[in-house]
Design an enzyme around this catalytic site. Sequence first.
Site, PDB file in Angstrom:
ATOM      1  N   CYS A 121      36.801  20.367  10.566  1.00  0.00           N
ATOM      2  CA  CYS A 121      35.620  19.543  10.320  1.00  0.00           C
ATOM      3  C   CYS A 121      35.745  18.205  11.039  1.00  0.00           C
ATOM      4  O   CYS A 121      34.801  17.746  11.700  1.00  0.00           O
ATOM      5  CB  CYS A 121      35.438  19.325   8.818  1.00  0.00           C
ATOM      6  SG  CYS A 121      33.881  18.511   8.384  1.00  0.00           S
ATOM      7  N   CYS A 122      36.913  17.578  10.935  1.00  0.00           N
ATOM      8  CA  CYS A 122      37.143  16.317  11.647  1.00  0.00           C
ATOM      9  C   CYS A 122      37.048  16.526  13.156  1.00  0.00           C
ATOM     10  O   CYS A 122      36.566  15.654  13.884  1.00  0.00           O
ATOM     11  CB  CYS A 122      38.511  15.744  11.289  1.00  0.00           C
ATOM     12  SG  CYS A 122      38.656  15.116   9.597  1.00  0.00           S
ATOM     13  N   CYS A 204      34.091   9.591   5.600  1.00  0.00           N
ATOM     14  CA  CYS A 204      32.941  10.396   5.184  1.00  0.00           C
ATOM     15  C   CYS A 204      32.875  10.435   3.654  1.00  0.00           C
ATOM     16  O   CYS A 204      33.907  10.451   2.975  1.00  0.00           O
ATOM     17  CB  CYS A 204      33.056  11.808   5.745  1.00  0.00           C
ATOM     18  SG  CYS A 204      32.836  11.909   7.542  1.00  0.00           S
ATOM     19  N   CYS A 207      34.879  12.982   1.526  1.00  0.00           N
ATOM     20  CA  CYS A 207      36.331  12.942   1.723  1.00  0.00           C
ATOM     21  C   CYS A 207      36.946  11.601   1.348  1.00  0.00           C
ATOM     22  O   CYS A 207      38.096  11.317   1.708  1.00  0.00           O
ATOM     23  CB  CYS A 207      36.670  13.270   3.174  1.00  0.00           C
ATOM     24  SG  CYS A 207      36.164  14.930   3.670  1.00  0.00           S
ATOM     25  N   CYS A 232      42.735  12.100  10.412  1.00  0.00           N
ATOM     26  CA  CYS A 232      41.642  12.942  10.905  1.00  0.00           C
ATOM     27  C   CYS A 232      41.906  13.467  12.301  1.00  0.00           C
ATOM     28  O   CYS A 232      41.204  14.355  12.772  1.00  0.00           O
ATOM     29  CB  CYS A 232      40.330  12.172  10.889  1.00  0.00           C
ATOM     30  SG  CYS A 232      40.327  10.727  11.953  1.00  0.00           S
TER      31      CYS A 232
END
Length: 251
Positions: A121-122, A204, A207, A232
């Site tokens: 995702c990062c 985010c 997170c 990240c």
Amino acid sequence: MTTQSLEAEAKALNDKLESLDLAGRLAMVAGLDGRAVFTTSLGIEDQVITAAIGINRLDIEVATLKTGRLFNETVALVEETEETYNILIKRYYPEKADIEAYVAQYGMNGFYESVEARHACCGVRKLKPLARALEGASYWITGLRRGQSGNRATTPFAEADLERGLIKINPLADWDIETIRAHVAAEAIPVNPLHGRGYPSIGCEPCTRAIKPGEPERAGRWWWENDEKRECGLHVAEAASSIIPNASSAA
């Protein structure tokens, strides 16, 4: 530039930057040959750097990564900062195809399920947009500080980023959080209101949580993971699995 020359320039810069104040450090980098880019996440450290760039009208590009999962407070602060310092903060977004590929493989919030899924995702929301922001840059300025976490305890003022072929500049490496807060108060620098609600480090929204008394500054980032995993990939090399296999490779 070769690996040896990049490392040599970084070492020489590190030695020169150490004796300067923040404005002097940034002015030195702005005066070097090559494009300098500062990437801001709108955290309190980054706001200090943005203010110095704006007040001194330095030739440094300011950029931010609009991941699509940011807090509303962070999004609002971008425009407030631009208006305060009469600067442009360039926005870089993830590719729609990459997001769709991630969701198809892991689900919208699959990052809670495994480190691999979170890194992926990062990779989609941060690393690939970052690559576009830094394309053609010679110097990458960051808000990294030694006091942010154990992973960052030895952060230098300048270091060679061999993977990206540039030099990373960390002008606040030796500033502690108390110095940061005092500077922000003295200079009336706009900051994210979440800092006053127990969020010293803000990423985010899904997170990031508020920290508990006595916890390290970055304890609220990816809190469900082991401490050594809590990066990240912007400032730590990621495994190849961080990029979605079927996602668009467009930079």
